[in-house]
Scaffold this motif. Structure first.
Motif, PDB file in Angstrom:
ATOM      1  N   ILE A 164     -56.791   0.210 -20.838  1.00 46.22           N
ATOM      2  CA  ILE A 164     -58.032   0.897 -21.210  1.00 46.22           C
ATOM      3  C   ILE A 164     -57.980   2.349 -20.773  1.00 46.22           C
ATOM      4  CG2 ILE A 164     -59.433  -1.200 -21.139  1.00 46.22           C
ATOM      5  CD1 ILE A 164     -60.503  -0.263 -18.423  1.00 46.22           C
ATOM      6  N   ALA A 165     -58.740   3.172 -21.488  1.00 49.94           N
ATOM      7  CA  ALA A 165     -58.891   4.581 -21.133  1.00 49.94           C
ATOM      8  C   ALA A 165     -60.282   5.021 -21.556  1.00 49.94           C
ATOM      9  CB  ALA A 165     -57.829   5.435 -21.815  1.00 49.94           C
ATOM     10  N   GLU A 166     -60.934   5.867 -20.730  1.00 48.43           N
ATOM     11  CA  GLU A 166     -62.314   6.276 -20.998  1.00 48.43           C
ATOM     12  C   GLU A 166     -62.414   7.609 -21.727  1.00 48.43           C
ATOM     13  OE1 GLU A 166     -64.361   3.932 -17.223  1.00 48.43           O
ATOM     14  OE2 GLU A 166     -64.519   6.111 -17.373  1.00 48.43           O
ATOM     15  N   SER A 167     -61.284   8.154 -22.156  1.00 49.55           N
ATOM     16  CA  SER A 167     -61.302   9.405 -22.920  1.00 49.55           C
ATOM     17  C   SER A 167     -59.985   9.549 -23.654  1.00 49.55           C
ATOM     18  CB  SER A 167     -61.500  10.613 -21.985  1.00 49.55           C
ATOM     19  OG  SER A 167     -60.358  10.792 -21.153  1.00 49.55           O
TER      20      SER A 167
ATOM     21  N   LEU B  23     -50.532  -1.156 -30.228  1.00 44.36           N
ATOM     22  CA  LEU B  23     -51.742  -0.898 -31.025  1.00 44.36           C
ATOM     23  C   LEU B  23     -52.738  -0.104 -30.188  1.00 44.36           C
ATOM     24  CD1 LEU B  23     -53.627  -1.447 -33.507  1.00 44.36           C
ATOM     25  CD2 LEU B  23     -54.330  -3.542 -32.352  1.00 44.36           C
ATOM     26  N   VAL B  24     -53.312   0.958 -30.806  1.00 51.28           N
ATOM     27  CA  VAL B  24     -54.362   1.749 -30.166  1.00 51.28           C
ATOM     28  C   VAL B  24     -55.659   1.567 -30.960  1.00 51.28           C
ATOM     29  CG1 VAL B  24     -55.190   4.071 -29.637  1.00 51.28           C
ATOM     30  CG2 VAL B  24     -52.816   3.478 -29.199  1.00 51.28           C
ATOM     31  N   ILE B  25     -56.734   1.219 -30.250  1.00 54.01           N
ATOM     32  CA  ILE B  25     -58.066   1.134 -30.855  1.00 54.01           C
ATOM     33  C   ILE B  25     -58.930   2.194 -30.178  1.00 54.01           C
ATOM     34  CG2 ILE B  25     -60.084  -0.295 -31.278  1.00 54.01           C
ATOM     35  CD1 ILE B  25     -58.308  -2.738 -31.089  1.00 54.01           C
ATOM     36  N   SER B  26     -59.404   3.169 -30.950  1.00 55.68           N
ATOM     37  CA  SER B  26     -60.158   4.279 -30.369  1.00 55.68           C
ATOM     38  C   SER B  26     -61.549   4.372 -30.984  1.00 55.68           C
ATOM     39  CB  SER B  26     -59.417   5.606 -30.602  1.00 55.68           C
ATOM     40  OG  SER B  26     -60.208   6.709 -30.175  1.00 55.68           O
ATOM     41  N   ASP B  27     -62.533   4.667 -30.118  1.00 58.88           N
ATOM     42  CA  ASP B  27     -63.884   4.960 -30.598  1.00 58.88           C
ATOM     43  C   ASP B  27     -63.861   6.310 -31.331  1.00 58.88           C
ATOM     44  OD1 ASP B  27     -66.614   4.726 -30.977  1.00 58.88           O
ATOM     45  OD2 ASP B  27     -67.075   5.757 -29.109  1.00 58.88           O
ATOM     46  N   MET B  28     -64.779   6.489 -32.277  1.00 61.84           N
ATOM     47  CA  MET B  28     -64.838   7.738 -33.027  1.00 61.84           C
ATOM     48  C   MET B  28     -65.536   8.832 -32.219  1.00 61.84           C
ATOM     49  SD  MET B  28     -64.031   9.355 -35.684  1.00 61.84           S
ATOM     50  CE  MET B  28     -64.472  10.920 -36.441  1.00 61.84           C
ATOM     51  N   ARG B  29     -66.705   8.533 -31.707  1.00 63.26           N
ATOM     52  CA  ARG B  29     -67.489   9.552 -31.015  1.00 63.26           C
ATOM     53  C   ARG B  29     -67.220   9.503 -29.516  1.00 63.26           C
ATOM     54  NH1 ARG B  29     -73.536  10.062 -33.677  1.00 63.26           N
ATOM     55  NH2 ARG B  29     -72.890  11.089 -35.605  1.00 63.26           N
ATOM     56  N   MET B  30     -66.486  10.500 -29.018  1.00 64.89           N
ATOM     57  CA  MET B  30     -66.228  10.637 -27.587  1.00 64.89           C
ATOM     58  C   MET B  30     -66.328  12.122 -27.238  1.00 64.89           C
ATOM     59  SD  MET B  30     -63.008   8.047 -26.864  1.00 64.89           S
ATOM     60  CE  MET B  30     -61.908   8.939 -27.964  1.00 64.89           C
ATOM     61  N   PRO B  31     -66.777  12.455 -26.032  1.00 70.43           N
ATOM     62  CA  PRO B  31     -66.865  13.869 -25.645  1.00 70.43           C
ATOM     63  C   PRO B  31     -65.482  14.492 -25.499  1.00 70.43           C
ATOM     64  CG  PRO B  31     -67.334  12.434 -23.773  1.00 70.43           C
ATOM     65  CD  PRO B  31     -67.243  11.545 -24.969  1.00 70.43           C
ATOM     66  N   GLU B  32     -65.425  15.803 -25.631  1.00 78.12           N
ATOM     67  CA  GLU B  32     -64.211  16.601 -25.450  1.00 78.12           C
ATOM     68  C   GLU B  32     -63.192  16.366 -26.567  1.00 78.12           C
ATOM     69  OE1 GLU B  32     -62.610  16.138 -21.548  1.00 78.12           O
ATOM     70  OE2 GLU B  32     -64.493  16.660 -20.543  1.00 78.12           O
ATOM     71  N   MET B  33     -62.747  15.135 -26.733  1.00 75.49           N
ATOM     72  CA  MET B  33     -61.768  14.816 -27.788  1.00 75.49           C
ATOM     73  C   MET B  33     -62.255  13.571 -28.529  1.00 75.49           C
ATOM     74  SD  MET B  33     -57.723  13.747 -27.471  1.00 75.49           S
ATOM     75  CE  MET B  33     -57.303  15.215 -26.554  1.00 75.49           C
TER      76      MET B  33
END
Length: 444
Positions: free
Chosen positions: A44-47, A62-72
């Motif tokens: 897991i990663a928070e950014s 496999l990488v699953i990423s949220d769309m809306r995150m601060p900074e990047m």
């Protein structure tokens, strides 16, 4: 069920590794619990920055990423993953219906799929499993291709007098080549299966009748055969039929439930954009360029009064001219075009009467032949009961639930474990499945 991954440097299978990136700890916790229940290795990663740091140290499938995150945001993060680690499969997690943002992420990060929040656990697990299967096949394909390349180099260096050694190496090369071809064939089958699964998921969102897209796709396949299209052209139109509603994903429930002839004002304007949205969503995928062009032109008319481009006659791609009457034939029966559900005979008559206006006359002639039973519409294979299934039998048609969800694709070879799952599914659902298998080959 754990999805093992074959590494390039070892023949031993290891659990697949999934990296989840989201700035909300509760989302990460939910994803970690869900995927660990399937025995995946979960990071897991928070950014986005933390995610890149993890990827520099860890081997990830496999990488699953949220769309809306601060900074990047997710689009920028996945774009960097695509550039630095192109073999990692990428998926997008989005909590809002922003087609433009999703399109940007697809274009920049070349994502495999996007998933909306809140998600359905079964659907996200199925999506991840298919993504990891595809990832494993591509890795195996690269390994086999590299092995083939190395063996070709070795063959060049062999002394011409070592004929026996050359023959042995040639036999090895052929075996590896056959394995590569088999992997490619499996990848193609998974490609169509993945599209069918996605089509079933869209049907639930678009509120179509179960199996609606597959019925249209089957009619399209018969029309292509009647018109003499080759296998590649037929596949493009077949896939277009399965994905014909993809441009409507962002529509409101009210818009989806309104028949086309009752739309007006902004609703009509928004509806007429869905062929363009379909093309935009598929254009980043090279294998779907032909399908994307067909979907853009699916609402054009033969007399030039259609949209979005007002094309006329043979200017309209042949695939779109084939898709149009097939779509309208079923949509008329389901009440998507006019306010009532038309019987088959009335829907057929409307299609025929619009020949030369809405539709290509040649396609309408083929349509009449197919719908009237003149074409070969015999179902593939033979029907069997679930209790008659035996290991080694091959499905001749897709196995679908009563709700229209794809359970197993055509050409799947049945195993003892899968047969038991089919029996359990019938018992729990209380409904008998329609199962068709290829007849056994006659003994020589």
């Amino acid at each position: 069920m754990t999805m093992p991954v074959q590494t390039d440097n070892a023949s031993e299978a290891v659990p697949a590794t999934v990296l989840c990136v989201d700035d909300e700890p509760n989302i990460l916790a939910s994803l970690r619990r869900l995927f660990r229940s399937q025995n995946y290795r979960v990071l897991i990663a928070e950014s986005g920055a933390q995610g890149l740091a993890v990827l520099e140290k860890e081997t990830v499938d496999l990488v699953i990423s949220d769309m809306r995150m601060p900074e990047m945001d997710g689009a920028r993060f996945l774009a960097q993953v695509c550039e630095r680690w192109p073999h990692i499969t990428r998926m997008l997690l989005t909590g809002y219906a922003d087609i433009q943002s999703i399109q940007d992420a697809i274009n920049s990060g070349q994502i495999y799929r996007y998933i909306t929040k809140p998600w359905d656990d079964n659907e996200i697990l199925l999506s991840v499993r298919h993504a990891l299967e595809r990832h494993a096949l591509e890795a195996e394909k690269r390994r086999l291709e590299e092995l083939t390349r190395q063996q070709n180099e070795e063959l060049k260096e062999l002394n011409s007098n070592l004929e026996a050694q050359v023959e042995e190496r040639t036999r090895q090369w052929r075996a590896e080549h056959e394995a590569t071809m088999a992997a490619n064939e499996k990848l193609k089958r998974n490609y169509i299966t993945t599209i069918k699964v996605f089509s079933s998921m869209m049907e639930q969102r678009i509120q179509n009748a179960p199996g609606h897209a597959r019925e249209i796709a089957e009619l399209v396949r018969l029309l292509c055969g009647e018109l003499g299209l080759d296998a590649r052209e037929t596949q493009d139109v077949f896939v277009a039929a399965l994905l014909h509603d993809i441009g409507k994903i962002g529509f409101s429930d009210e818009l989806l439930a309104t028949p086309y002839t009752l739309l007006q004002g902004e609703s009509l304007h928004q509806y007429r954009k869905h062929p363009l949205r379909a093309e935009q969503l598929l254009m980043p995928l090279d294998d779907l360029r032909g399908t994307a062009a067909i979907l853009r032109a699916q609402m054009e008319r033969f007399d030039g009064n259609g949209f979005p481009d007002g094309r006329r006659g043979l200017e309209i791609p042949l695939g779109a001219r084939i898709l149009a009457p097939a779509l309208d034939y079923y949509n008329l029966q389901q009440g998507h075009i006019v306010q009532r559900h038309l019987p088959q005979a009335e829907a057929r008559a409307l299609i025929v009467n619009a020949s030369g206006k809405r539709y290509d006359p040649n396609v309408v002639a083929a349509f009449s032949t197919v719908v009237d039973g003149g074409a070969n519409t015999v179902q593939a294979g033979v029907a069997v009961l679930s209790g008659e299934l035996r290991p080694g039998m091959t499905l001749a048609a897709d196995l679908v639930s009563r709700e229209g969800l794809l359970l197993l694709p055509a050409e799947h070879v049945m195993e003892e474990r899968m047969i038991q799952q089919v029996l359990d599914f019938e018992t729990k659902s209380g409904a008998r499945l329609s199962i068709r298998v290829h007849p056994p080959k006659p003994q020589a």
